[in-house]
Write a protein that holds these residues in place. Structure first.
Motif, PDB file in Angstrom:
ATOM      1  N   GLY A  72       0.817  -1.211   0.000  1.00 47.45           N
ATOM      2  CA  GLY A  72       0.000   0.000   0.000  1.00 47.45           C
ATOM      3  C   GLY A  72       0.851   1.261   0.000  1.00 47.45           C
ATOM      4  O   GLY A  72       0.532   2.235  -0.692  1.00 47.45           O
ATOM      5  N   ALA A  73       1.935   1.235   0.756  1.00 46.08           N
ATOM      6  CA  ALA A  73       2.817   2.407   0.822  1.00 46.08           C
ATOM      7  C   ALA A  73       3.496   2.633  -0.529  1.00 46.08           C
ATOM      8  O   ALA A  73       3.659   3.770  -0.980  1.00 46.08           O
ATOM      9  N   ILE A  74       3.858   1.538  -1.189  1.00 48.21           N
ATOM     10  CA  ILE A  74       4.458   1.643  -2.531  1.00 48.21           C
ATOM     11  C   ILE A  74       3.412   2.193  -3.511  1.00 48.21           C
ATOM     12  O   ILE A  74       3.684   3.106  -4.290  1.00 48.21           O
ATOM     13  N   ALA A  75       2.209   1.616  -3.461  1.00 50.65           N
ATOM     14  CA  ALA A  75       1.146   2.019  -4.397  1.00 50.65           C
ATOM     15  C   ALA A  75       0.771   3.491  -4.225  1.00 50.65           C
ATOM     16  O   ALA A  75       0.348   4.140  -5.188  1.00 50.65           O
ATOM     17  N   ALA A  76       0.940   4.009  -3.023  1.00 54.45           N
ATOM     18  CA  ALA A  76       0.600   5.419  -2.767  1.00 54.45           C
ATOM     19  C   ALA A  76       1.496   6.370  -3.549  1.00 54.45           C
ATOM     20  O   ALA A  76       1.134   7.519  -3.779  1.00 54.45           O
ATOM     21  N   ASN A  77       2.664   5.863  -3.979  1.00 57.39           N
ATOM     22  CA  ASN A  77       3.661   6.741  -4.604  1.00 57.39           C
ATOM     23  C   ASN A  77       3.938   6.446  -6.069  1.00 57.39           C
ATOM     24  O   ASN A  77       4.952   6.904  -6.611  1.00 57.39           O
ATOM     25  N   ASP A  96      -3.343 -11.707   9.134  1.00 54.16           N
ATOM     26  CA  ASP A  96      -2.969 -10.318   9.455  1.00 54.16           C
ATOM     27  C   ASP A  96      -2.426  -9.612   8.212  1.00 54.16           C
ATOM     28  O   ASP A  96      -2.864  -8.519   7.835  1.00 54.16           O
ATOM     29  N   ALA A  97      -1.484 -10.259   7.523  1.00 58.24           N
ATOM     30  CA  ALA A  97      -0.859  -9.659   6.333  1.00 58.24           C
ATOM     31  C   ALA A  97      -1.848  -9.582   5.174  1.00 58.24           C
ATOM     32  O   ALA A  97      -1.845  -8.605   4.406  1.00 58.24           O
ATOM     33  N   LEU A  98      -2.694 -10.606   5.035  1.00 57.43           N
ATOM     34  CA  LEU A  98      -3.680 -10.606   3.943  1.00 57.43           C
ATOM     35  C   LEU A  98      -4.592  -9.384   4.051  1.00 57.43           C
ATOM     36  O   LEU A  98      -4.769  -8.630   3.083  1.00 57.43           O
ATOM     37  N   LEU A  99      -5.151  -9.179   5.235  1.00 58.58           N
ATOM     38  CA  LEU A  99      -6.081  -8.052   5.399  1.00 58.58           C
ATOM     39  C   LEU A  99      -5.356  -6.716   5.281  1.00 58.58           C
ATOM     40  O   LEU A  99      -5.867  -5.762   4.691  1.00 58.58           O
ATOM     41  N   SER A 100      -4.140  -6.639   5.813  1.00 57.10           N
ATOM     42  CA  SER A 100      -3.371  -5.384   5.729  1.00 57.10           C
ATOM     43  C   SER A 100      -3.041  -5.032   4.285  1.00 57.10           C
ATOM     44  O   SER A 100      -2.927  -3.864   3.921  1.00 57.10           O
ATOM     45  N   THR A 101      -2.858  -6.051   3.447  1.00 56.65           N
ATOM     46  CA  THR A 101      -2.471  -5.818   2.046  1.00 56.65           C
ATOM     47  C   THR A 101      -3.684  -5.557   1.160  1.00 56.65           C
ATOM     48  O   THR A 101      -3.641  -4.670   0.296  1.00 56.65           O
ATOM     49  N   VAL A 102      -4.745  -6.315   1.390  1.00 52.13           N
ATOM     50  CA  VAL A 102      -5.863  -6.281   0.432  1.00 52.13           C
ATOM     51  C   VAL A 102      -6.843  -5.133   0.687  1.00 52.13           C
ATOM     52  O   VAL A 102      -7.476  -4.637  -0.249  1.00 52.13           O
ATOM     53  N   GLN A 103      -6.955  -4.676   1.912  1.00 52.03           N
ATOM     54  CA  GLN A 103      -8.030  -3.724   2.246  1.00 52.03           C
ATOM     55  C   GLN A 103      -7.618  -2.282   1.979  1.00 52.03           C
ATOM     56  O   GLN A 103      -7.583  -1.445   2.879  1.00 52.03           O
ATOM     57  N   MET A 104      -7.361  -1.998   0.712  1.00 50.64           N
ATOM     58  CA  MET A 104      -6.891  -0.662   0.338  1.00 50.64           C
ATOM     59  C   MET A 104      -8.060   0.300   0.138  1.00 50.64           C
ATOM     60  O   MET A 104      -9.125  -0.099  -0.321  1.00 50.64           O
ATOM     61  N   PRO A 105      -7.847   1.576   0.430  1.00 47.83           N
ATOM     62  CA  PRO A 105      -8.912   2.549   0.206  1.00 47.83           C
ATOM     63  C   PRO A 105      -9.088   2.832  -1.294  1.00 47.83           C
ATOM     64  O   PRO A 105      -8.141   2.696  -2.069  1.00 47.83           O
ATOM     65  N   THR A 106     -10.297   3.238  -1.665  1.00 47.16           N
ATOM     66  CA  THR A 106     -10.593   3.598  -3.063  1.00 47.16           C
ATOM     67  C   THR A 106      -9.594   4.636  -3.568  1.00 47.16           C
ATOM     68  O   THR A 106      -9.303   5.614  -2.880  1.00 47.16           O
ATOM     69  N   GLY A 107      -9.045   4.361  -4.754  1.00 46.62           N
ATOM     70  CA  GLY A 107      -8.098   5.299  -5.373  1.00 46.62           C
ATOM     71  C   GLY A 107      -6.679   4.785  -5.396  1.00 46.62           C
ATOM     72  O   GLY A 107      -5.874   5.225  -6.217  1.00 46.62           O
ATOM     73  N   ILE A 108      -6.353   3.864  -4.484  1.00 45.04           N
ATOM     74  CA  ILE A 108      -4.977   3.334  -4.417  1.00 45.04           C
ATOM     75  C   ILE A 108      -5.056   1.804  -4.423  1.00 45.04           C
ATOM     76  O   ILE A 108      -4.985   1.162  -3.369  1.00 45.04           O
ATOM     77  N   PRO A 109      -5.219   1.193  -5.633  1.00 43.86           N
ATOM     78  CA  PRO A 109      -5.386  -0.262  -5.660  1.00 43.86           C
ATOM     79  C   PRO A 109      -4.092  -1.038  -5.476  1.00 43.86           C
ATOM     80  O   PRO A 109      -3.017  -0.586  -5.901  1.00 43.86           O
ATOM     81  N   VAL A 110      -4.213  -2.194  -4.835  1.00 38.47           N
ATOM     82  CA  VAL A 110      -3.144  -3.195  -4.774  1.00 38.47           C
ATOM     83  C   VAL A 110      -3.771  -4.522  -5.188  1.00 38.47           C
ATOM     84  O   VAL A 110      -4.768  -4.945  -4.600  1.00 38.47           O
ATOM     85  N   ALA A 111      -3.210  -5.162  -6.209  1.00 43.01           N
ATOM     86  CA  ALA A 111      -3.699  -6.471  -6.650  1.00 43.01           C
ATOM     87  C   ALA A 111      -3.068  -7.518  -5.738  1.00 43.01           C
ATOM     88  O   ALA A 111      -1.873  -7.786  -5.832  1.00 43.01           O
ATOM     89  N   THR A 112      -3.867  -8.076  -4.855  1.00 47.13           N
ATOM     90  CA  THR A 112      -3.319  -8.952  -3.814  1.00 47.13           C
ATOM     91  C   THR A 112      -3.472 -10.417  -4.206  1.00 47.13           C
ATOM     92  O   THR A 112      -4.571 -10.854  -4.555  1.00 47.13           O
ATOM     93  N   VAL A 113      -2.363 -11.158  -4.144  1.00 44.52           N
ATOM     94  CA  VAL A 113      -2.415 -12.597  -4.411  1.00 44.52           C
ATOM     95  C   VAL A 113      -2.575 -13.337  -3.080  1.00 44.52           C
ATOM     96  O   VAL A 113      -2.652 -12.719  -2.012  1.00 44.52           O
ATOM     97  N   ALA A 114      -2.611 -14.648  -3.145  1.00 48.83           N
ATOM     98  CA  ALA A 114      -2.836 -15.466  -1.943  1.00 48.83           C
ATOM     99  C   ALA A 114      -1.689 -15.312  -0.937  1.00 48.83           C
ATOM    100  O   ALA A 114      -0.586 -14.875  -1.294  1.00 48.83           O
ATOM    101  N   VAL A 115      -1.949 -15.678   0.300  1.00 50.40           N
ATOM    102  CA  VAL A 115      -0.890 -15.710   1.317  1.00 50.40           C
ATOM    103  C   VAL A 115       0.250 -16.599   0.797  1.00 50.40           C
ATOM    104  O   VAL A 115       0.011 -17.725   0.341  1.00 50.40           O
ATOM    105  N   ASN A 116       1.454 -16.044   0.814  1.00 46.18           N
ATOM    106  CA  ASN A 116       2.671 -16.719   0.327  1.00 46.18           C
ATOM    107  C   ASN A 116       2.638 -17.001  -1.185  1.00 46.18           C
ATOM    108  O   ASN A 116       3.362 -17.884  -1.674  1.00 46.18           O
TER     109      ASN A 116
END
Ligand code: RP5
Length: 163
Positions: A72-77, A96-116
C-alpha cells in the motif's frame, strides 16, 4: 521489456520471493530485488516507488508479513500496477498480512495474491507485461498448456495408484 521491481519488507520474506524470482526467470523477465520496509526504511521505499517508472519498471511486487503496509505504501507513490504478496508469520497464519495488504482505500489499488503466493505474483506481473508483448503472451499460453498436460497425466495415473 520493462523490468519487474520486487520489494520485500525483510529478508525473512526471502523464501516467498524465491518463488517469484524462479518464475520470472523461467519467463526471461528482467527484475530487480530490494529489501525496503514501509516502517523501518520508509524513505527508501518511497524514493524507490516514486522513481520506479522513470527507472524502467513496468510492474512492482511488494511482499510483507504482519502489519503488511508495504504494498500500500508503494502504491501510494506510483501509478504503476502494484501486486501485494501477504507473507505468513509465526502467528495468525497470514490473515494479518492478507487483510493489511488487500483492504486498500478507493483510489490506491493493490492487486493482492494469496498468502505466500510468490509464484502467482510473478505470473500476474507477466500477464500485465504481456498485454503489449506477444512473445511473452505465447510463453504464458505455453505454460498453461504444459500445466494442464501435467494435471491430465496425473488423471490418467490416479486409478492405478488407488488399485
Ligand atoms: C514485515 O515484518 C516483514 O515483511 C516480515 O514479513 C515481518 C517480520 O520481519 P522481521 O522481523 O523478520 O525482519 O515487515
Amino acid at each position: 521489456m520493462k523490468k519487474v521491481g520486487i520489494i520485500m519488507g525483510s529478508d525473512s520474506d526471502l523464501p516467498i520471493i524465491q518463488k517469484t524470482v524462479t518464475t520470472l526467470k523461467t519467463l526471461d523477465i528482467p527484475f530487480e530485488v530490494h529489501v525496503y520496509s514501509a516502517h523501518r526504511t520508509p524513505a527508501e521505499a518511497r524514493d524507490f516507488s516514486i522513481s520506479a517508472r522513470e527507472n524502467g519498471f513496468g510492474v512492482l511486487i511488494a511482499a510483507a508479513g504482519m502489519a503488511a503496509h508495504l504494498a500500500g505504501a508503494i502504491a501510494a507513490n506510483t501509478t504503476l500496477p502494484v501486486i501485494g504478496i501477504p507473507c505468513q508469520s509465526a502467528t495468525m497464519e497470514g490473515l494479518d498480512a492478507l487483510l493489511s495488504t488487500v483492504q486498500m482505500p478507493t483510489g490506491i489499488p493493490v492487486a493482492t495474491v494469496a498468502v505466500n503466493g510468490g509464484a502467482n505474483a510473478a505470473l500476474l506481473a507477466a500477464q500485465i507485461l504481456a498485454v503489449e508483448d506477444a512473445a511473452l503472451a505465447k510463453k504464458l499460453d505455453d505454460k498453461r498448456k504444459s500445466d494442464a498436460a501435467a494435471v491430465l497425466e496425473k488423471d490418467a495415473g490416479i486409478l492405478n495408484k488407488l488399485n
